[in-house]
Design a protein around this motif. Structure first.
Motif, PDB file in Angstrom:
ATOM      1  N   ALA A 241       5.842   4.272  -2.209  1.00  0.00           N
ATOM      2  CA  ALA A 241       6.824   4.436  -3.271  1.00  0.00           C
ATOM      3  C   ALA A 241       8.085   3.647  -2.925  1.00  0.00           C
ATOM      4  N   ASP A 242       8.748   3.097  -3.948  1.00  0.00           N
ATOM      5  CA  ASP A 242       9.840   2.152  -3.720  1.00  0.00           C
ATOM      6  C   ASP A 242      11.031   2.752  -2.979  1.00  0.00           C
ATOM      7  N   ASP A 243      11.207   4.076  -3.018  1.00  0.00           N
ATOM      8  CA  ASP A 243      12.367   4.665  -2.345  1.00  0.00           C
ATOM      9  C   ASP A 243      12.287   4.548  -0.825  1.00  0.00           C
ATOM     10  N   GLN A 244      11.121   4.164  -0.298  1.00  0.00           N
ATOM     11  CA  GLN A 244      10.954   4.001   1.145  1.00  0.00           C
ATOM     12  C   GLN A 244      11.244   2.576   1.624  1.00  0.00           C
ATOM     13  N   LEU A 245      11.526   1.681   0.683  1.00  0.00           N
ATOM     14  CA  LEU A 245      11.649   0.263   1.021  1.00  0.00           C
ATOM     15  C   LEU A 245      12.761  -0.005   2.036  1.00  0.00           C
ATOM     16  N   ASN A 246      13.960   0.529   1.804  1.00  0.00           N
ATOM     17  CA  ASN A 246      15.082   0.251   2.700  1.00  0.00           C
ATOM     18  C   ASN A 246      14.787   0.671   4.137  1.00  0.00           C
ATOM     19  N   THR A 247      14.154   1.828   4.291  1.00  0.00           N
ATOM     20  CA  THR A 247      13.829   2.319   5.635  1.00  0.00           C
ATOM     21  C   THR A 247      12.833   1.400   6.322  1.00  0.00           C
ATOM     22  N   LEU A 248      11.811   0.972   5.580  1.00  0.00           N
ATOM     23  CA  LEU A 248      10.787   0.100   6.154  1.00  0.00           C
ATOM     24  C   LEU A 248      11.363  -1.251   6.548  1.00  0.00           C
TER      25      LEU A 248
ATOM     26  N   LEU B 224       3.473  -3.191  -7.723  1.00  0.00           N
ATOM     27  CA  LEU B 224       2.122  -2.752  -8.078  1.00  0.00           C
ATOM     28  C   LEU B 224       2.090  -2.027  -9.417  1.00  0.00           C
ATOM     29  N   THR B 225       2.966  -1.029  -9.586  1.00  0.00           N
ATOM     30  CA  THR B 225       3.023  -0.296 -10.854  1.00  0.00           C
ATOM     31  C   THR B 225       4.478  -0.129 -11.288  1.00  0.00           C
ATOM     32  N   ALA B 226       4.647   0.138 -12.573  1.00  0.00           N
ATOM     33  CA  ALA B 226       5.984   0.387 -13.129  1.00  0.00           C
ATOM     34  C   ALA B 226       6.003   1.751 -13.800  1.00  0.00           C
ATOM     35  N   ASP B 227       5.341   2.716 -13.195  1.00  0.00           N
ATOM     36  CA  ASP B 227       5.148   4.000 -13.878  1.00  0.00           C
ATOM     37  C   ASP B 227       5.319   5.195 -12.952  1.00  0.00           C
ATOM     38  N   ASN B 228       6.011   5.016 -11.837  1.00  0.00           N
ATOM     39  CA  ASN B 228       6.080   6.103 -10.866  1.00  0.00           C
ATOM     40  C   ASN B 228       7.155   7.116 -11.264  1.00  0.00           C
ATOM     41  N   GLY B 229       6.943   7.729 -12.410  1.00  0.00           N
ATOM     42  CA  GLY B 229       7.829   8.768 -12.907  1.00  0.00           C
ATOM     43  C   GLY B 229       6.994   9.923 -13.417  1.00  0.00           C
ATOM     44  N   TYR B 230       7.618  10.831 -14.132  1.00  0.00           N
ATOM     45  CA  TYR B 230       6.871  11.983 -14.637  1.00  0.00           C
ATOM     46  C   TYR B 230       7.341  12.352 -16.033  1.00  0.00           C
ATOM     47  N   PHE B 231       6.493  13.117 -16.705  1.00  0.00           N
ATOM     48  CA  PHE B 231       6.692  13.450 -18.114  1.00  0.00           C
ATOM     49  C   PHE B 231       5.891  14.705 -18.409  1.00  0.00           C
ATOM     50  N   LEU B 232       5.722  15.039 -19.665  1.00  0.00           N
ATOM     51  CA  LEU B 232       5.020  16.262 -20.053  1.00  0.00           C
ATOM     52  C   LEU B 232       3.626  15.958 -20.591  1.00  0.00           C
ATOM     53  N   TYR B 233       2.623  16.568 -19.977  1.00  0.00           N
ATOM     54  CA  TYR B 233       1.281  16.607 -20.548  1.00  0.00           C
ATOM     55  C   TYR B 233       1.150  17.908 -21.348  1.00  0.00           C
TER      56      TYR B 233
ATOM     57  N   PHE C  25      13.300  11.377 -12.070  1.00  0.00           N
ATOM     58  CA  PHE C  25      13.392  10.197 -11.226  1.00  0.00           C
ATOM     59  C   PHE C  25      12.372   9.188 -11.742  1.00  0.00           C
ATOM     60  N   SER C  26      12.759   7.938 -11.789  1.00  0.00           N
ATOM     61  CA  SER C  26      11.811   6.871 -12.097  1.00  0.00           C
ATOM     62  C   SER C  26      11.562   6.083 -10.823  1.00  0.00           C
ATOM     63  N   GLY C  27      10.485   5.362 -10.795  1.00  0.00           N
ATOM     64  CA  GLY C  27      10.205   4.594  -9.596  1.00  0.00           C
ATOM     65  C   GLY C  27       9.032   3.655  -9.775  1.00  0.00           C
ATOM     66  N   TYR C  28       8.732   2.948  -8.724  1.00  0.00           N
ATOM     67  CA  TYR C  28       7.691   1.925  -8.740  1.00  0.00           C
ATOM     68  C   TYR C  28       6.850   2.052  -7.490  1.00  0.00           C
ATOM     69  N   LYS C  29       5.582   1.758  -7.615  1.00  0.00           N
ATOM     70  CA  LYS C  29       4.716   1.694  -6.451  1.00  0.00           C
ATOM     71  C   LYS C  29       4.634   0.237  -6.001  1.00  0.00           C
ATOM     72  N   LEU C  30       4.647   0.053  -4.688  1.00  0.00           N
ATOM     73  CA  LEU C  30       4.658  -1.281  -4.103  1.00  0.00           C
ATOM     74  C   LEU C  30       3.534  -1.415  -3.081  1.00  0.00           C
ATOM     75  N   ILE C  31       3.173  -2.649  -2.786  1.00  0.00           N
ATOM     76  CA  ILE C  31       2.225  -2.938  -1.714  1.00  0.00           C
ATOM     77  C   ILE C  31       2.963  -3.705  -0.617  1.00  0.00           C
ATOM     78  N   GLY C  32       2.899  -3.168   0.598  1.00  0.00           N
ATOM     79  CA  GLY C  32       3.552  -3.804   1.724  1.00  0.00           C
ATOM     80  C   GLY C  32       2.548  -4.402   2.699  1.00  0.00           C
ATOM     81  N   VAL C  33       3.024  -5.375   3.459  1.00  0.00           N
ATOM     82  CA  VAL C  33       2.228  -5.997   4.515  1.00  0.00           C
ATOM     83  C   VAL C  33       2.925  -5.719   5.837  1.00  0.00           C
ATOM     84  N   ASN C  34       2.234  -5.099   6.758  1.00  0.00           N
ATOM     85  CA  ASN C  34       2.811  -4.733   8.045  1.00  0.00           C
ATOM     86  C   ASN C  34       3.202  -5.990   8.826  1.00  0.00           C
ATOM     87  N   ALA C  35       4.465  -6.062   9.205  1.00  0.00           N
ATOM     88  CA  ALA C  35       4.962  -7.229   9.940  1.00  0.00           C
ATOM     89  C   ALA C  35       4.298  -7.372  11.309  1.00  0.00           C
TER      90      ALA C  35
END
Length: 413
Positions: A101-108, A146-155, A300-310
């Protein structure tokens, strides 16, 4: 994995070794040709629910590059929301390619787990601007959107609710109780609990240091005070139509007929639609009663990402695999199999994506959503607070005391 170390050779040693380089390189090349293609071992982390999807994508990658290497690619299930914690436990031996999830990007990035991606302009041009922003630090791309849908709503199941009913959380709870059913939401996670504070004027967020939080959820001033939200939550928790349950429990409740509406994300769209069929509907989050007012639930809205381990031993191939996973073709496949909204501009513009109830619900909810940027101390205090509310406040403390304790934990250095 191997550590990224700069190689240092004294000039004298380098000079002495040059005479033998040509012969050595020729011999090395001949041996490599004789032994066949290079063996490339890669580990991929992704959500458990994505196993079938990633299996197909990995098979396609190996077919595309057949003969160029001897691939040994292993998929391992790993929660996208906890990927950072898993990597930090043993970065050098973590996955080569991973979804997070994109909120982890800064830490990584700060930990040196990610290097800037190659061909940045091509990635920027192919993806939605918001997704590119979420994958960047200081205007440098460190991951593949990867995605532009990492949020939530009502089913909701339209067999039980009208379009007017689903605008009021209170009305939905009453209907569920009358039917002996439940409306669900996950209060074990601060990700969802934010929805009850987000549009009240009470705030939470990341300080300029990028580590610590600010939070006014315990405020005693304003039209809506912290205790007003706590009381509203206590009323919900005690309602016969309400159920706090995690994602797996939400899907199980839908499948066994106990849950007729719930707050979740697109990753459960396929499972919900399979059960409810033509009665399957989705919409923005409803309003709830707080301090005598109707307050729209935030998200909260967010995005899923794909990372490559350095630290990957096969950096080039790992990046090629990350590009393959996030390609237009495979984002389209992800939508077909998992109903996850693409970050790729062309894939997102398809008629099928634009007509998806879950995607349309996310777009409708976007008016009340914000990008999640929260420090690590946020999560546990919120979970402890909601656990007390759900249990009927067994501590006997006042709501103000409980709020003060939660905020103290959230803003702790």
């Amino acid at each position: 994995m191997k550590r990224k170390n700069a190689l240092w050779l004294p000039a004298l040693i380098l000079a002495l070794g040059l005479s033998g380089c040509s012969e050595h390189n020729q011999t090395h090349t001949e041996k490599q040709q004789a032994s066949g293609p290079e063996t490339v071992e890669l580990t991929v982390w992704g959500a458990a629910e994505d196993e079938e999807l990633l299996g197909q994508i990995i098979d396609g990658f190996q077919a595309e590059y057949r003969g160029q290497a001897d691939f040994r690619i292993t998929y391992e299930p790993q929660s996208e929301s906890k990927c950072c914690d898993a990597l930090m436990a043993d970065l050098e031996h973590g996955a080569d390619v991973f979804a997070f999830a994109d909120d982890q990007l800064n830490t990584l990035v700060a930990a040196g787990a990610l290097e800037p991606v190659g061909n940045q302009e091509a990635v920027r041009e192919a993806n939605l601007p918001e997704a590119v922003l979420a994958a960047s630090v200081n205007n440098t791309l460190y991951a593949f959107p990867l995605t532009a849908d990492n949020g939530y709503f009502l089913y909701y199941n339209k067999q039980y609710f009208s379009e007017q009913d689903i605008r009021s959380w209170d009305r939905m709870l009453d209907i569920a109780a009358e039917q002996g059913k439940k409306v669900s939401m996950d209060w074990s996670s601060g990700w969802y609990v934010y929805s009850l504070f987000g549009n009240t004027g009470l705030t939470v967020g990341l300080n300029d240091d990028g580590i610590t939080n600010y939070c006014t959820w315990n405020s005693t001033e304003g039209d809506i005070k912290g205790t007003d939200v706590a009381q509203a939550m206590a009323d919900m928790a005690a309602h016969a139509g309400f159920l706090s349950v995690e994602d797996a429990g939400f899907v199980s409740g839908v499948q066994d007929g106990d849950i007729i509406a719930g707050v979740s994300g697109v990753w459960n769209a396929v499972a919900v639609e399979e059960v409810w069929g033509s009665d399957y509907k989705a919409a923005r989050l409803p309003s709830y009663t707080c301090a005598g007012q109707q307050v729209p639930m935030a998200s909260f809205s967010g995005y899923k990402l794909i990372g490559v381990n350095a630290y990957s031993e096969h950096q080039e191939w790992a990046e090629k695999l990350a590009q393959w996973i996030t390609s237009e073709k495979n984002q389209e496949l992800r939508f077909v199999l998992r109903r996850q909204g693409p970050s790729n501009i062309r894939a997102a513009a398809s008629e099928e994506v634009q007509s998806s109830p879950a995607i349309l619900a996310l777009l409708e909810q976007s008016e009340f959503s914000c990008l999640q940027r929260i420090g690590g101390n946020y999560w546990e205090p919120v979970t402890a607070f909601t656990a007390g509310i759900l249990a009927g406040n067994p501590s006997g403390k006042s709501y103000q005391e409980l709020l003060d304790e939660m905020v103290e934990g959230i803003i702790a250095p």
